[in-house]
Write a protein that holds these residues in place. Structure first.
Motif, PDB file in Angstrom:
ATOM      1  N   GLU A   1     -39.199  -6.018 -29.357  1.00  0.00           N
ATOM      2  CA  GLU A   1     -38.449  -5.020 -30.127  1.00  0.00           C
ATOM      3  C   GLU A   1     -38.801  -3.570 -29.779  1.00  0.00           C
ATOM      4  O   GLU A   1     -38.824  -2.704 -30.646  1.00  0.00           O
ATOM      5  CB  GLU A   1     -38.625  -5.276 -31.619  1.00  0.00           C
TER       6      GLU A   1
ATOM      7  N   SER B   1     -37.804  -8.898 -25.805  1.00  0.00           N
ATOM      8  CA  SER B   1     -37.315  -9.702 -26.909  1.00  0.00           C
ATOM      9  C   SER B   1     -36.853  -8.771 -28.022  1.00  0.00           C
ATOM     10  O   SER B   1     -37.651  -8.082 -28.653  1.00  0.00           O
ATOM     11  CB  SER B   1     -38.424 -10.633 -27.422  1.00  0.00           C
ATOM     12  N   GLY B   2     -35.551  -8.731 -28.253  1.00  0.00           N
ATOM     13  CA  GLY B   2     -35.025  -7.846 -29.286  1.00  0.00           C
ATOM     14  C   GLY B   2     -34.111  -6.799 -28.720  1.00  0.00           C
ATOM     15  O   GLY B   2     -32.932  -7.046 -28.487  1.00  0.00           O
TER      16      GLY B   2
ATOM     17  N   HIS C   1     -32.015 -10.253 -31.488  1.00  0.00           N
ATOM     18  CA  HIS C   1     -32.627 -10.375 -32.815  1.00  0.00           C
ATOM     19  C   HIS C   1     -31.605  -9.934 -33.851  1.00  0.00           C
ATOM     20  O   HIS C   1     -30.999  -8.862 -33.713  1.00  0.00           O
ATOM     21  CB  HIS C   1     -33.861  -9.477 -32.936  1.00  0.00           C
TER      22      HIS C   1
ATOM     23  N   GLU D   1     -34.942 -14.007 -32.716  1.00  0.00           N
ATOM     24  CA  GLU D   1     -35.314 -14.040 -34.132  1.00  0.00           C
ATOM     25  C   GLU D   1     -34.036 -14.074 -34.956  1.00  0.00           C
ATOM     26  O   GLU D   1     -33.074 -13.365 -34.654  1.00  0.00           O
ATOM     27  CB  GLU D   1     -36.151 -12.821 -34.537  1.00  0.00           C
TER      28      GLU D   1
ATOM     29  N   THR E   1     -37.189 -17.441 -38.190  1.00  0.00           N
ATOM     30  CA  THR E   1     -38.308 -16.737 -38.821  1.00  0.00           C
ATOM     31  C   THR E   1     -38.550 -17.322 -40.214  1.00  0.00           C
ATOM     32  O   THR E   1     -37.689 -17.183 -41.075  1.00  0.00           O
ATOM     33  CB  THR E   1     -38.005 -15.234 -38.925  1.00  0.00           C
TER      34      THR E   1
END
Length: 631
Positions: A437, A468-469, A482, A511, A573
């Motif tokens: 992120e 990631s994100g 995400h 996520e 999550t």
């Protein structure tokens, strides 16, 4: 032996470790079923299953501790004697934890000490005594009998020191100075979700010797590292690293199946890549996690290890990029796994507790999880190998609210290399994540471009998720979205924080979910600051029935995206509640399992079935050859 001159001095100073303030578990905001079961016989298992020797001794258990006075003590070699360390502490543990017996925060400087004896015969025939640490957070300076023997920077990495020349006959003293700034102002170091001021998604930090310590006897020429990569074709690529005196020695390797039958025997030269073949191996997969035992002998040194035969690659199925395990695509579904504990913080109370979390995931039907910006001990990854859980492994991030300098960035990248080289032997790990992120991700250039290539060089056998994100600039094997609470996996719709799905890469929902259900105080982290942030959970469902209903809707929506679009994997999550977060499958104390088990099993199976329906004939774009970097 060195330090003979110290004998008379040490004899004049009473070593009164036993007079320290006695150990007891502190009052804690929340316990688990394992909090009071292990006593002081902490983590008695051999800590390093992929480089194991028979002659070893655990140094876990009760040590002594005191707060340090500052950096000058180390700079000036002012090493306190054990009788001045007035508190007993349980090793391994975090100082902030109740299990440590200390439960103090903001311990930037600390001293740890214990006495030990070397077993009879350990130094015969020129043998050496190695002192091993699984992890110390953050900078450790190690002394034996008040003489400095080595240093280590980085809170997640194992290290070894040859202490032979510093030993005395009989009683010896081991002293460790630890410096841990966590996320203090001016420091950008790998901390993951540790924070000196915990709040909502940032949690209580961990300071000190939080993973196992042990020593072992090795020959003067000994094996220091095994790199093993075994593919679905039966080829094993191996490099046997050794101490300097054995640079050109030969070694013998034996591979045996689960019944103990020898399936391969070969000879090689140490410190050089070496390849041999096992005929028709039984492949490792989440549904059938078959492992093979390995024995390596070099001269008088013998170590045991294990591996699993499997190949990870990227393929194309009906025009969609897919992750292939042994040449096949199946939908990969897991949880965001934080790895925090109310009694031990970063350190689980024991192996049974640690494996419990993993077994719960397996029992519900998950085949994967994302180890979120934390690195666990070696026994954790061994358990994943044994259970058949694929692991997406994050690099621990620097603090999210800062940006590193050039030197801080270089140090973080050095530790990224260590993450890869120390963990690339576990069959269960199949993807590395570099950035989460955008936390501490430099924006004046794209560091993930070079870092993706670096990770591929260090480990060409796995996939890379560069970002990631968000802050995604097109690097790595995965396009990672995400979004809370609904998924947006490989879809033509996306949120403003993410980017449109990139069809040149595979789609993963890195996520989603995050829905919460509050519980009564006996299952909550009973800290006012944490409880006050419960309402920051992405969504609160009033009853457990509502929570399961909402989960069913979200998983059904994800199933639609698997069926209609390009979704290949997803992360829910999360595994457990953590402090002020109440969105886990399990409560933080591991006493309440929220999912309606039958419903969740059915929903997860529906995801797998949807993935299987998309699994046409795979046109393999590339299969990453199993090879190791040049030594």
């Amino acid at each position: 032996m060195k330090l003979g001159f110290l004998k008379s001095c040490l004899a004049l100073v009473p070593v009164l470790i036993s007079l320290a303030q006695g150990y007891e578990i502190k009052n804690l905001p929340l316990d688990t079923p394992w909090t009071h079961t292990s006593g002081t016989d902490a983590w008695p298992e051999y800590p390093r299953p992929q480089l194991q020797r028979s002659q070893w001794k655990s140094l876990n258990g009760l040590w002594n501790w005191k707060e340090g006075a500052g950096a000058d003590e180390v700079l000036m070699n002012i090493v306190p004697l054990p009788d001045t360390l007035a508190h007993e502490v349980l090793i391994p543990s975090c100082l902030e934890s109740a299990l440590s017996g200390i439960q103090k925060t903001n311990m930037t400087y600390s001293w740890f000490a214990r006495r030990f004896e070397v077993p009879e015969g350990w130094t015969d025939n020129g043998n050496r005594v190695m002192l091993n640490f699984e992890a110390v957070d953050y900078i450790a300076t190690v002394y034996v009998n008040s003489q400095r023997v080595g240093d280590q920077v980085g809170g997640y990495w194992h290290f070894s020191l040859d202490i032979t020349e510093f030993l005395l006959h009989g009683n010896n003293t081991l002293q460790v100075s630890v410096f841990d700034p966590t996320d203090a102002e001016g420091y950008q170091i790998p901390v993951g979700k540790q924070a000196l001021s915990p709040s909502h998604i940032f949690y209580t930090p961990c300071t000190g010797i939080w993973q196992s310590v042990w020593m072992e006897s090795v020959p003067s020429q000994y094996i220091t590292q095994l790199d093993v990569a075994a593919g679905m074709d039966g080829r094993i690529n191996m490099t046997v690293g050794t101490s300097g005196g054995a640079s050109n020695s030969s070694f013998q390797v034996t591979v045996a199946d689960t019944r103990g039958n020898r399936v391969a025997y070969a000879n090689g030269t140490v410190n050089r890549p070496f390849t041999f073949v096992v005929g028709s191996p039984h492949l490792w997969s989440p549904d059938d996690p078959t492992l093979y035992n390995i024995s390596v002998t070099m001269g008088r040194d013998k170590v045991t290890s294990y591996t699993g035969f499997r190949t990870i690659s990227v393929g194309e199925i009906d025009g969609v990029k897919r992750p292939l395990i042994n040449g096949e695509f199946f939908f990969q579904f897991g949880t965001l796994d934080q790895g925090f504990w109310p009694d031990g913080i970063y350190t689980p109370p024991n192996r049974e507790a640690m494996v419990y979390d993993l077994q719960q995931l397996k029992d519900l039907g998950f085949n994967m999880f994302r180890k979120h910006i934390k690195v666990e001990n070696a026994l954790f990854y061994q358990a994943c190998d044994q259970l058949g859980l694929l692991v997406i492994q994050d690099m621990p991030s620097m603090p999210a609210n800062g940006m590193p300098s050039d030197s801080q960035q270089a140090e973080w990248e050095r530790q990224l290399d260590i993450l890869i080289t120390q963990h690339r032997n576990y069959p269960s790990i199949y993807t590395w994540i570099i950035y989460n992120e955008g936390w501490a991700q430099r924006t004046d250039y794209y560091p993930e471009a070079a870092l993706t290539q670096r990770v591929k060089q260090l480990d060409p056998t796995r996939l890379v998720d560069a970002t990631s994100g968000w802050h995604d600039h097109g690097y790595g094997d995965w396009h990672d979205n995400h979004h809370y609470a609904n998924p947006q996996c490989g879809t033509p719709f996306y949120s403003t924080q993410s980017t449109p799905y990139d069809p040149t890469r595979m789609a993963i929902q890195g996520e989603f979910g995050g829905i919460g259900n509050n519980v009564s105080i006996e299952h909550l982290w009973n800290v006012k600051a944490a409880i006050s942030t419960v309402n920051q959970t992405y969504e609160i469902d009033l009853t457990i029935q509502d929570w399961n209903y909402r989960a069913h809707l979200l998983l059904s929506e994800l199933r639609d995206q698997v069926e209609k679009f390009a979704c290949s994997a997803a992360i829910w999550t999360q595994t457990t509640d953590v402090e002020g977060e109440v969105n886990g499958l399990l409560t933080y104390d591991r006493r309440v399992l929220r999912p309606d088990v039958d419903q969740w099993k059915a929903d997860i199976q529906a995801l797998k079935d949807a993935g299987a329906a998309r699994n046409g004939k795979a046109k393999k774009l590339r299969t990453q050859k199993l090879r190791l970097p040049a030594s």
